[in-house]
Design a protein around this motif. Structure first.
Motif, PDB file in Angstrom:
ATOM      1  N   PHE A 456       1.154  -1.376   0.424  1.00  0.00           N
ATOM      2  CA  PHE A 456       0.035  -0.048   0.034  1.00  0.00           C
ATOM      3  C   PHE A 456       0.637   1.093  -0.087  1.00  0.00           C
ATOM      4  O   PHE A 456       0.727   2.565  -1.024  1.00  0.00           O
ATOM      5  N   PHE A 457       1.988   1.018   0.896  1.00  0.00           N
ATOM      6  CA  PHE A 457       2.375   2.542   0.923  1.00  0.00           C
ATOM      7  C   PHE A 457       3.775   2.568  -0.069  1.00  0.00           C
ATOM      8  O   PHE A 457       4.506   1.305  -0.811  1.00  0.00           O
ATOM      9  N   HIS A 458       3.837   3.605  -0.545  1.00  0.00           N
ATOM     10  CA  HIS A 458       5.468   3.828  -1.243  1.00  0.00           C
ATOM     11  C   HIS A 458       6.338   4.210  -0.015  1.00  0.00           C
ATOM     12  O   HIS A 458       6.094   4.185   1.225  1.00  0.00           O
ATOM     13  N   GLU A 459       7.203   4.291  -0.439  1.00  0.00           N
ATOM     14  CA  GLU A 459       8.436   4.891   0.163  1.00  0.00           C
ATOM     15  C   GLU A 459       8.333   6.234   0.981  1.00  0.00           C
ATOM     16  O   GLU A 459       7.539   7.097   0.702  1.00  0.00           O
ATOM     17  N   PRO A 460       8.525   6.128   2.631  1.00  0.00           N
ATOM     18  CA  PRO A 460       7.853   7.768   3.515  1.00  0.00           C
ATOM     19  C   PRO A 460       8.968   8.374   3.192  1.00  0.00           C
ATOM     20  O   PRO A 460       9.871   8.577   2.910  1.00  0.00           O
ATOM     21  N   GLY A 461       8.060   9.863   3.090  1.00  0.00           N
ATOM     22  CA  GLY A 461       8.780  11.034   2.788  1.00  0.00           C
ATOM     23  C   GLY A 461       8.005  12.173   3.980  1.00  0.00           C
ATOM     24  O   GLY A 461       7.580  11.397   4.678  1.00  0.00           O
ATOM     25  N   PHE A 462       7.849  13.189   3.502  1.00  0.00           N
ATOM     26  CA  PHE A 462       7.467  14.456   4.275  1.00  0.00           C
ATOM     27  C   PHE A 462       6.072  14.857   4.256  1.00  0.00           C
ATOM     28  O   PHE A 462       6.283  15.114   2.299  1.00  0.00           O
ATOM     29  N   ALA A 463       6.040  14.308   4.553  1.00  0.00           N
ATOM     30  CA  ALA A 463       3.602  14.574   4.289  1.00  0.00           C
ATOM     31  C   ALA A 463       3.600  15.961   5.331  1.00  0.00           C
ATOM     32  O   ALA A 463       3.816  16.287   5.958  1.00  0.00           O
ATOM     33  N   GLN A 464       2.213  16.697   4.466  1.00  0.00           N
ATOM     34  CA  GLN A 464       2.391  18.652   4.534  1.00  0.00           C
ATOM     35  C   GLN A 464       0.432  18.136   5.098  1.00  0.00           C
ATOM     36  O   GLN A 464      -0.272  18.075   4.256  1.00  0.00           O
ATOM     37  N   ALA A 501       6.355  10.346   7.026  1.00  0.00           N
ATOM     38  CA  ALA A 501       4.780   9.427   6.398  1.00  0.00           C
ATOM     39  C   ALA A 501       4.297   9.746   5.142  1.00  0.00           C
ATOM     40  O   ALA A 501       5.080   9.849   4.275  1.00  0.00           O
ATOM     41  N   ASP A 502       3.955   8.704   4.455  1.00  0.00           N
ATOM     42  CA  ASP A 502       3.210   8.136   2.850  1.00  0.00           C
ATOM     43  C   ASP A 502       1.991   9.330   3.147  1.00  0.00           C
ATOM     44  O   ASP A 502       0.741   9.008   3.518  1.00  0.00           O
ATOM     45  N   SER A 503       2.028  10.291   2.364  1.00  0.00           N
ATOM     46  CA  SER A 503       1.311  11.189   1.839  1.00  0.00           C
ATOM     47  C   SER A 503      -0.443   9.777   1.650  1.00  0.00           C
ATOM     48  O   SER A 503      -1.590  10.714   2.123  1.00  0.00           O
ATOM     49  N   LEU A 504      -0.105   8.846   0.764  1.00  0.00           N
ATOM     50  CA  LEU A 504      -1.112   8.244  -0.318  1.00  0.00           C
ATOM     51  C   LEU A 504      -1.995   7.876   1.684  1.00  0.00           C
ATOM     52  O   LEU A 504      -2.889   7.985   1.493  1.00  0.00           O
ATOM     53  N   ALA A 505      -1.058   6.972   2.790  1.00  0.00           N
ATOM     54  CA  ALA A 505      -1.896   6.405   3.811  1.00  0.00           C
ATOM     55  C   ALA A 505      -2.778   7.209   4.629  1.00  0.00           C
ATOM     56  O   ALA A 505      -3.545   7.629   5.063  1.00  0.00           O
ATOM     57  N   VAL A 506      -1.611   8.575   4.240  1.00  0.00           N
ATOM     58  CA  VAL A 506      -2.922  10.339   5.408  1.00  0.00           C
ATOM     59  C   VAL A 506      -4.021  10.467   4.754  1.00  0.00           C
ATOM     60  O   VAL A 506      -4.674  10.741   5.514  1.00  0.00           O
ATOM     61  N   GLU A 507      -4.010  10.204   3.224  1.00  0.00           N
ATOM     62  CA  GLU A 507      -5.001  11.098   2.488  1.00  0.00           C
ATOM     63  C   GLU A 507      -5.551   9.957   2.445  1.00  0.00           C
ATOM     64  O   GLU A 507      -7.584   9.915   2.882  1.00  0.00           O
ATOM     65  N   SER A 508      -5.952   8.546   2.152  1.00  0.00           N
ATOM     66  CA  SER A 508      -7.020   7.989   2.618  1.00  0.00           C
ATOM     67  C   SER A 508      -6.935   7.718   4.545  1.00  0.00           C
ATOM     68  O   SER A 508      -8.744   7.449   4.291  1.00  0.00           O
ATOM     69  N   VAL A 509      -6.225   7.861   5.325  1.00  0.00           N
ATOM     70  CA  VAL A 509      -7.240   8.461   6.389  1.00  0.00           C
ATOM     71  C   VAL A 509      -8.245   8.950   6.474  1.00  0.00           C
ATOM     72  O   VAL A 509      -9.430   8.787   6.976  1.00  0.00           O
ATOM     73  N   PHE A 510      -7.740  10.886   5.475  1.00  0.00           N
ATOM     74  CA  PHE A 510      -8.948  11.509   5.731  1.00  0.00           C
ATOM     75  C   PHE A 510     -10.164  10.726   5.358  1.00  0.00           C
ATOM     76  O   PHE A 510     -11.292  11.658   5.864  1.00  0.00           O
ATOM     77  N   GLY A 511      -9.886  10.818   4.151  1.00  0.00           N
ATOM     78  CA  GLY A 511     -11.034   9.947   3.233  1.00  0.00           C
ATOM     79  C   GLY A 511     -12.367   9.673   3.169  1.00  0.00           C
ATOM     80  O   GLY A 511     -13.276   9.632   3.651  1.00  0.00           O
ATOM     81  N   ASN A 512     -11.396   8.461   4.253  1.00  0.00           N
ATOM     82  CA  ASN A 512     -12.022   7.737   5.101  1.00  0.00           C
ATOM     83  C   ASN A 512     -12.922   8.613   6.416  1.00  0.00           C
ATOM     84  O   ASN A 512     -14.236   8.144   6.162  1.00  0.00           O
ATOM     85  N   LEU A 513     -12.823   8.951   7.160  1.00  0.00           N
ATOM     86  CA  LEU A 513     -13.600   9.576   8.334  1.00  0.00           C
ATOM     87  C   LEU A 513     -14.180  10.469   7.775  1.00  0.00           C
ATOM     88  O   LEU A 513     -15.271  10.582   8.219  1.00  0.00           O
ATOM     89  N   ILE A 514     -14.171  11.376   6.981  1.00  0.00           N
ATOM     90  CA  ILE A 514     -14.764  12.438   6.101  1.00  0.00           C
ATOM     91  C   ILE A 514     -16.089  11.676   5.460  1.00  0.00           C
ATOM     92  O   ILE A 514     -17.390  11.935   5.661  1.00  0.00           O
ATOM     93  N   THR A 515     -15.915  11.030   4.605  1.00  0.00           N
ATOM     94  CA  THR A 515     -16.434  10.090   4.138  1.00  0.00           C
ATOM     95  C   THR A 515     -17.519   9.675   4.888  1.00  0.00           C
ATOM     96  O   THR A 515     -18.706   9.704   4.744  1.00  0.00           O
ATOM     97  N   ASN A 516     -17.281   9.197   6.163  1.00  0.00           N
ATOM     98  CA  ASN A 516     -17.838   8.739   6.917  1.00  0.00           C
ATOM     99  C   ASN A 516     -18.851   9.410   7.637  1.00  0.00           C
ATOM    100  O   ASN A 516     -20.122   9.369   7.930  1.00  0.00           O
ATOM    101  N   ALA A 517     -18.602  10.601   8.318  1.00  0.00           N
ATOM    102  CA  ALA A 517     -18.723  11.723   8.631  1.00  0.00           C
ATOM    103  C   ALA A 517     -20.305  12.617   7.783  1.00  0.00           C
ATOM    104  O   ALA A 517     -21.336  12.124   8.689  1.00  0.00           O
ATOM    105  N   ILE A 518     -20.249  12.321   6.940  1.00  0.00           N
ATOM    106  CA  ILE A 518     -21.375  12.279   5.458  1.00  0.00           C
ATOM    107  C   ILE A 518     -22.294  11.355   5.133  1.00  0.00           C
ATOM    108  O   ILE A 518     -23.447  12.037   5.443  1.00  0.00           O
TER     109      ILE A 518
END
Length: 618
Positions: A456-464, A501-518
């Motif tokens: 799932f993850f790419h090589e960890p980098g610096f995520a904003q 962190a892996d930006s894709l993983a962070v984006e997936s975390v936020f996407g799932n939480l906000i989608t659930n809230a909606i």
């Protein structure tokens, strides 16, 4: 020759004597008699005894005087029957008075001197026996008067205290055989009504003071002797407890040795069991040194037999993370208290080990070290990978046709606008929604399979974080507007630090939480996303005023495929995989998530990302 005064006092003594006697000549004439021998005080001198007393012409049968005349030796009248008047004298005993070997006279008495002596002896015999019994008793016996003077001191008492009997009876005070204040304590106990009747023996342990000032433990049975209600003396019987204490001490030591032997035998059995376990087991002390390691542990970690126990984990394996894990568990680090901590070790592409460690505490809650177990999970990993690959393949095969169906339904709905009945439009819209739900489920399954196999993850980098949040909120804004919901984002005014962190993983975390809230907030609801940070964490919260979660369901929502089944969620499409994906992604990034919810009022999900190795803020 006796003086007149002597004769006078001797006569007075004879008359005062409580027994009757008189003096006869060899021809039975009374020469002298004790005064008052007859009631009328008749003079007896010159009278023949057997005629006067018994009205006999000849001496009485078995008369002791006849025996003396014949033998010149003392004689007894042993005949118990005969004409002996109890009101008159009884000739019981007689003894001769000799002058130059010739019988001069005979003294006759109505009592038996030898018999009296024998009676006195019989009376004294029990007292002597009792005295001998006390003297020979193994326990010490001491008696003292009320002034403290010792009246009796047995040989056993002398042996126990070290004082001789003569010393005790002449020079020793009873108070001196007790430690300071000891005699007063004993007397207080003997006088106390609550410990037994007055004047009776009372028993209690106490200490004596020997001649060399050593304290001797004894068990004392003592009593106060009373006369007319007044204390006259004390008597005590005491048993030396030193041998018993020594014996008890020896017994306790023997018991301890037996317990130690049993403990050693038990430890040997436990060691034998550990040695034969197929699971690798190692035991460490508080410093992390390995003090026990079974063959399975050596085999699984490929530790050479020549390496002896007693070293640190780094002496046996090269993996730094594993060594740090063992050290922290052994030292009872706060990270690894409570349940067993786990560490997955990859030795090669095809060999995986699950290392588990748990701190060990003693009976008094003292820290002792840790137990570390090692299990080969390579086969499980292979099966898991095969499962994930199969799931990914099936999901991929399903996703393409479902996407095509979804697009075709969208086209049909667009073309049929204004032509079909409203009922048909609803059916087609529902089919489109269900198709979208299946596509979402397949997407979640693909995400989980990629997480499981590590792709799932790419090589960890610096995520904003702030950039990712803005993009995610913007992307999901249309979904919120379709339900007339308000979706807002509030960021800290301070520049956010970048996180590793892996930006894709962070984006997936936020996407799932906000989608659930909606999804779980009704039309016209509000979803608020906030983000800020501290020295250690970046914190992001997603708050809604939706249906909320019941308390009994809060500990289940992060389980795979778990969905809350109730009326309010019946028409909400979902796979039950969104929150598990969030949890597993955060765990892999050393992050965390918690939830607070009030049923009927809404929920707040808060995630934490650790700030480590961060580069300067934008």
């Amino acid at each position: 020759m006796r003086s007149e005064i002597e004769k006078e006092y001797l006569l007075k003594a004879v008359d005062a004597f409580g027994k009757n006697f008189f003096v006869l000549s060899p021809d039975f004439k009374i020469l002298a008699a004790k005064s008052g021998i007859t009631p009328d005080k008749t003079s007896l001198t010159g009278k023949i005894c057997h005629k006067f007393f018994f009205n006999r012409e000849t001496p009485c049968p078995c008369c002791p005087v006849v025996t003396i005349i014949k033998t010149s030796f003392p004689a007894l009248h042993h005949e118990k029957k005969g004409a002996i008047d109890p009101n008159k004298i009884s000739c019981i005993f007689a003894y001769p008075v000799l002058e130059k070997g010739k019988l001069e006279s005979i003294v006759v008495m109505d009592f038996d001197l030898p018999t009296l002596g024998d009676l006195e002896d019989k009376l004294q015999r029990p007292s002597v026996f009792l005295q001998k019994l006390i003297v020979s008793a193994p326990d010490g016996v001491i008696a003292a008067d009320k002034t403290g003077k010792i009246l009796f001191f047995s040989e056993s008492a002398a042996k126990i205290t070290g004082h001789t009997v003569e010393e005790a009876l002449t020079d020793l005070d009873i108070r001196e055989i007790y430690p300071p204040g000891g005699a007063q304590d004993v007397m207080w106990f003997l006088r106390k009504d609550g410990f037994g009747p007055k004047g009776k023996l009372k028993s209690f342990p106490v200490e004596l003071l020997s001649k060399n000032k050593a304290k001797v433990p004894i068990y004392l049975d003592a009593a106060i002797v009373y006369e007319a209600g007044c204390e006259m003396a004390t008597i005590g019987f005491f048993h030396d407890l030193r041998d018993e204490i020594k014996m008890q001490d020896t017994l306790d030591k023997t018991k301890l040795k037996l317990l130690e032997a049993e403990k050693m035998a038990s430890q040997s059995r436990i060691r034998a069991i550990i040695e034969s376990l197929p699971t690798g087991v190692a035991v460490t002390d508080l410093h992390g040194r390995i003090i026990l390691m079974n063959p399975s542990f050596r085999s699984l970690l490929e530790i050479e037999e020549s390496l002896e126990i007693g070293g640190y984990s780094s002496d046996y394996v090269e993996d730094k993370e594993l060594c740090d894990f063992v050290i922290k568990v052994s030292r009872h680090s706060n990270e690894y208290t409570g349940d067993a901590a786990a560490f997955e070790l990859v030795l090669s592409k095809d060999k995986y080990l699950m290392i588990r460690g748990r701190p060990v505490v003693g009976e008094k809650n003292e820290k002792l070290g840790a137990v570390v177990t090692c299990v080969d999970i390579s086969n499980i990993k292979v099966l898991d990978r095969l499962k994930s690959e199969f799931l990914a393949k099936v999901s991929h095969e399903l996703k393409s046709p479902l996407s095509t169906i979804h697009q075709q339904l969208a086209l049909v709905l667009g073309d049929m606008a204004g032509e079909a009945y409203e009922k048909d439009l609803k059916i087609l819209a529902r089919a489109k929604e269900r198709t979208l739900g299946l596509i979402s489920l397949i997407g979640d399954l693909l995400d989980l399979s990629r997480i499981d196999v590590g792709t799932f993850f790419h090589e960890p980098g610096f995520a904003q974080i702030d950039d990712i949040l803005q993009k995610t909120v913007l992307f999901l804004g249309d979904m919120a507007k379709s339900k007339n919901q308000t979706l807002t984002l509030k960021l800290s005014k301070r520049p956010f630090p970048s996180i590793l962190a892996d930006s894709l993983a962070v984006e997936s975390v936020f996407g799932n939480l906000i989608t659930n809230a909606i999804n779980y907030t009704g039309n016209g609801g509000k979803i608020r996303v906030e983000a800020d940070y501290s020295d250690k964490h970046v914190r992001v919260s997603v708050k809604d005023n939706g249906i909320g979660i019941k308390k009994e369901n809060l500990d289940k929502i992060f389980q795979r495929f778990y969905r809350i089944k109730e009326k309010s969620t019946r028409y909400t499409t979902g796979s039950g995989l969104g929150l598990p994906i969030v949890k597993e992604l955060l765990d892999s990034m050393s992050g965390d998530v918690n939830v607070k919810s009030t049923y009927g009022k809404g929920s707040t999900f808060t995630v934490f990302f650790p700030i480590k190795n961060n580069k300067p803020s934008k």
